[in-house]
Write a protein that holds these residues in place. Structure first.
Motif, PDB file in Angstrom:
ATOM      1  N   UNK A  97       0.740  -1.261  -0.063  1.00 27.71           N
ATOM      2  CA  UNK A  97       0.083   0.079   0.003  1.00 27.71           C
ATOM      3  C   UNK A  97       0.805   1.214  -0.036  1.00 27.71           C
ATOM      4  N   UNK A  98       1.961   1.309   0.559  1.00 25.20           N
ATOM      5  CA  UNK A  98       2.865   2.610   0.992  1.00 25.20           C
ATOM      6  C   UNK A  98       3.321   3.031  -0.369  1.00 25.20           C
ATOM      7  N   UNK A  99       3.313   2.393  -1.530  1.00 23.78           N
ATOM      8  CA  UNK A  99       3.860   3.295  -2.740  1.00 23.78           C
ATOM      9  C   UNK A  99       3.335   4.369  -3.259  1.00 23.78           C
ATOM     10  N   UNK A 100       2.013   4.167  -3.501  1.00 21.88           N
ATOM     11  CA  UNK A 100       1.459   5.149  -4.220  1.00 21.88           C
ATOM     12  C   UNK A 100       1.162   6.519  -3.360  1.00 21.88           C
ATOM     13  N   UNK A 101       0.901   6.490  -1.833  1.00 21.51           N
ATOM     14  CA  UNK A 101       0.790   7.520  -1.207  1.00 21.51           C
ATOM     15  C   UNK A 101       2.152   8.119  -0.764  1.00 21.51           C
ATOM     16  N   UNK A 102       3.273   7.391  -1.003  1.00 22.26           N
ATOM     17  CA  UNK A 102       4.575   7.901  -0.393  1.00 22.26           C
ATOM     18  C   UNK A 102       5.173   9.427  -1.199  1.00 22.26           C
ATOM     19  N   UNK A 103       4.873   9.390  -2.574  1.00 15.63           N
ATOM     20  CA  UNK A 103       5.510  10.716  -3.024  1.00 15.63           C
ATOM     21  C   UNK A 103       4.737  12.114  -2.477  1.00 15.63           C
ATOM     22  N   UNK A 104       3.402  11.823  -2.305  1.00 17.25           N
ATOM     23  CA  UNK A 104       2.630  12.930  -1.570  1.00 17.25           C
ATOM     24  C   UNK A 104       2.885  13.034  -0.225  1.00 17.25           C
ATOM     25  N   UNK A 105       3.240  11.971   0.636  1.00 15.67           N
ATOM     26  CA  UNK A 105       3.749  12.217   1.897  1.00 15.67           C
ATOM     27  C   UNK A 105       5.120  13.014   2.299  1.00 15.67           C
ATOM     28  N   UNK A 106       5.907  12.710   1.241  1.00 19.78           N
ATOM     29  CA  UNK A 106       7.263  12.915   1.170  1.00 19.78           C
ATOM     30  C   UNK A 106       7.103  14.512   0.895  1.00 19.78           C
ATOM     31  N   UNK A 107       6.059  14.914   0.033  1.00 22.51           N
ATOM     32  CA  UNK A 107       5.963  16.304  -0.580  1.00 22.51           C
ATOM     33  C   UNK A 107       5.410  17.092   0.860  1.00 22.51           C
ATOM     34  N   UNK A 108       4.547  16.478   1.674  1.00 21.71           N
ATOM     35  CA  UNK A 108       3.987  17.216   2.728  1.00 21.71           C
ATOM     36  C   UNK A 108       5.237  17.599   3.728  1.00 21.71           C
ATOM     37  N   UNK A 219      -8.335   4.500  -1.820  1.00 21.50           N
ATOM     38  CA  UNK A 219      -7.386   4.820  -0.678  1.00 21.50           C
ATOM     39  C   UNK A 219      -6.430   5.483  -1.089  1.00 21.50           C
ATOM     40  N   UNK A 220      -5.793   5.174  -2.085  1.00 22.04           N
ATOM     41  CA  UNK A 220      -4.492   6.073  -2.654  1.00 22.04           C
ATOM     42  C   UNK A 220      -5.050   7.625  -2.887  1.00 22.04           C
ATOM     43  N   UNK A 221      -6.278   7.575  -3.662  1.00 27.99           N
ATOM     44  CA  UNK A 221      -6.773   9.063  -3.865  1.00 27.99           C
ATOM     45  C   UNK A 221      -7.029   9.583  -2.649  1.00 27.99           C
ATOM     46  N   UNK A 222      -7.556   9.227  -1.612  1.00 25.72           N
ATOM     47  CA  UNK A 222      -7.828   9.899  -0.544  1.00 25.72           C
ATOM     48  C   UNK A 222      -6.460  10.375   0.395  1.00 25.72           C
ATOM     49  N   UNK A 223      -5.802   9.556   0.381  1.00 27.50           N
ATOM     50  CA  UNK A 223      -4.499   9.812   1.007  1.00 27.50           C
ATOM     51  C   UNK A 223      -3.779  11.073   0.258  1.00 27.50           C
ATOM     52  N   UNK A 224      -3.532  10.889  -1.117  1.00 32.70           N
ATOM     53  CA  UNK A 224      -3.073  11.799  -1.840  1.00 32.70           C
ATOM     54  C   UNK A 224      -3.783  13.182  -1.920  1.00 32.70           C
ATOM     55  N   UNK A 225      -5.042  13.069  -1.704  1.00 31.54           N
ATOM     56  CA  UNK A 225      -5.760  14.504  -1.870  1.00 31.54           C
ATOM     57  C   UNK A 225      -5.755  15.093  -0.434  1.00 31.54           C
ATOM     58  N   UNK A 226      -5.494  14.236   0.714  1.00 38.69           N
ATOM     59  CA  UNK A 226      -5.203  14.880   1.901  1.00 38.69           C
ATOM     60  C   UNK A 226      -3.930  15.528   1.916  1.00 38.69           C
ATOM     61  N   UNK A 227      -2.863  15.161   1.446  1.00 39.80           N
ATOM     62  CA  UNK A 227      -1.664  15.639   1.339  1.00 39.80           C
ATOM     63  C   UNK A 227      -1.748  16.679   0.424  1.00 39.80           C
ATOM     64  N   UNK A 228      -2.282  16.795  -0.595  1.00 39.11           N
ATOM     65  CA  UNK A 228      -2.548  18.099  -1.473  1.00 39.11           C
ATOM     66  C   UNK A 228      -3.189  19.194  -0.681  1.00 39.11           C
ATOM     67  N   UNK A 229      -4.200  18.819   0.251  1.00 40.94           N
ATOM     68  CA  UNK A 229      -4.784  19.967   0.961  1.00 40.94           C
ATOM     69  C   UNK A 229      -3.889  20.240   2.049  1.00 40.94           C
ATOM     70  N   UNK A 230      -3.086  19.288   2.730  1.00 36.78           N
ATOM     71  CA  UNK A 230      -2.048  19.778   3.567  1.00 36.78           C
ATOM     72  C   UNK A 230      -1.268  20.865   3.347  1.00 36.78           C
ATOM     73  N   UNK A 231      -0.799  20.510   2.058  1.00 30.29           N
ATOM     74  CA  UNK A 231       0.281  21.377   1.609  1.00 30.29           C
ATOM     75  C   UNK A 231      -0.408  22.858   1.191  1.00 30.29           C
ATOM     76  N   UNK A 232      -1.611  22.971   0.587  1.00 26.69           N
ATOM     77  CA  UNK A 232      -2.045  24.163   0.368  1.00 26.69           C
ATOM     78  C   UNK A 232      -2.435  24.993   1.741  1.00 26.69           C
ATOM     79  N   UNK A 233      -2.867  24.053   2.730  1.00 25.60           N
ATOM     80  CA  UNK A 233      -3.123  25.024   3.855  1.00 25.60           C
ATOM     81  C   UNK A 233      -1.796  25.531   4.583  1.00 25.60           C
TER      82      UNK A 233
END
Length: 244
Positions: A97-108, A219-233
Motif C-alpha cells: 500500500x505504501x508506494x502510491x501515497x509515498x510521494x505525496x507524504x514526502x511532499x508534505x 484509498x490512494x486517492x484519499x491519502x494523496x488528496x489529503x496531502x494536497x490539502x495539507x500543503x495548500x493549507x
C-alpha cells in the motif's frame, strides 16, 4: 570541515523572519514545480516520483517487519522493490500500500520543513537517506539516480543560502504532492488497477486481502488528496502570516 561548520549548516531558521522576498523565491519554485509536471518535462522528471514511490514500499515494508533486499528504478520511470518476509499478512499489505501515497507524504514533509524553518537539517537528512539506500540499489541506473539525489540534496544543504533551501523544499514538495496525484490519476485512466490490464499495487492488494482493487485505489486517492490539502493549507497560512 569542522564541527562548527557542520553545526552552522544544520541551523534552523525562525519562521517569523520570513519576508516577501522569501515568498517570491517560493513562488518561483512553485512555478518550476508545475512546469516539471507538464509534458514533455514529465517524461524526465517523473523518475523522482518513482524514487519516492519505491522508497515508500521499502520503508513501509521495513517498518512492518520485512527485510529490504533490492531497489530498482528503470529508465522508463518504472521501478520495483523487493522485500523478504511472509508472502501474505499485515507486513506485505503495508509494503504494497505504501508506494502510491509515498510521494505525496514526502511532499508534505518537504513543505513542512520549509514553513517551519527546518530546510537545512531536512536536506541533510534526505542526503543521508539517499546515501543509505545505495546499499540496496541493484542496477546502474538506480545508482546513478540515487547518487544524483544525494548530490542535489547535499549541495543545497552545504552551499545554498537559507532562502534557496526553503524554496527548494517548497518546490520539490509541491512537485512530489502533485506528481503523486498525477500518478494516481494516470493509474486510474489507464485502468492499470483492473486485473484484466495486468499487475499493479491495487491488484496485488486485492490478491492479498480480497478487498476490490478499486477500493485500494480509492484509498490512494484519499491519502494523496489529503496531502494536497495539507500543503495548500501550510502554504496559505504562511503567506497570510507574512503579508498580513
Amino acid at each position: 570541515m569542522t564541527f562548527d561548520d557542520l553545526d552552522a549548516r544544520l541551523a534552523t531558521v525562525d519562521p517569523a523572519t520570513y519576508t516577501t522576498a522569501d515568498l517570491a523565491v517560493w513562488a518561483l519554485a512553485l512555478v518550476l514545480a508545475v512546469a516539471a509536471l507538464t509534458a514533455p518535462a514529465w517524461r524526465r522528471t517523473s523518475v523522482v516520483v518513482t524514487v519516492a514511490h519505491e522508497l515508500g514500499h521499502a520503508l513501509g515494508g521495513v517498518f512492518a517487519g520485512r527485510k529490504l533486499t533490492a531497489l530498482r528504478v528503470r529508465l522508463d520511470a518504472s521501478g520495483v522493490t523487493h522485500t523478504r518476509g511472509k508472502a501474505s499478512g499485515f507486513g506485505m499489505v503495508v509494503c504494497a500500500w505504501a508506494g502510491y501515497p509515498a510521494p505525496a507524504i514526502a511532499g508534505v514533509l518537504a513543505v513542512l520543513v520549509a514553513v517551519k524553518g527546518w530546510a537545512a537539517p531536512g536536506l541533510f537528512g534526505l542526503a543521508v537517506l539517499f546515501a543509505v539506500c545505495l546499499l540496496w540499489a541493484r542496477s546502474v541506473f538506480t545508482v546513478l539516480v540515487l547518487v544524483s539525489c544525494v548530490a542535489a540534496s547535499a549541495g543545497l544543504w552545504w552551499w545554498a543560502p537559507p532562502v534557496v533551501q526553503s524554496g527548494a523544499a517548497v518546490g520539490v514538495g509541491t512537485f512530489l504532492v502533485l506528481g503523486g496525484l498525477r500518478s494516481v490519476v494516470d493509474t486510474w485512466r489507464g485502468r492499470h488497477w483492473h486485473r484484466s490490464r495486468g499487475e499493479s499495487d491495487a491488484v496485488a492488494l486485492e490478491t492479498l486481502t480480497r478487498v476490490p482493487a478499486a477500493v485500494w485505489l480509492a484509498s490512494f486517492w484519499l491519502a494523496t488528496a489529503a496531502c494536497v490539502g495539507g500543503v495548500a493549507w501550510m502554504l496559505g497560512t504562511t503567506v497570510a502570516r507574512v503579508v498580513g
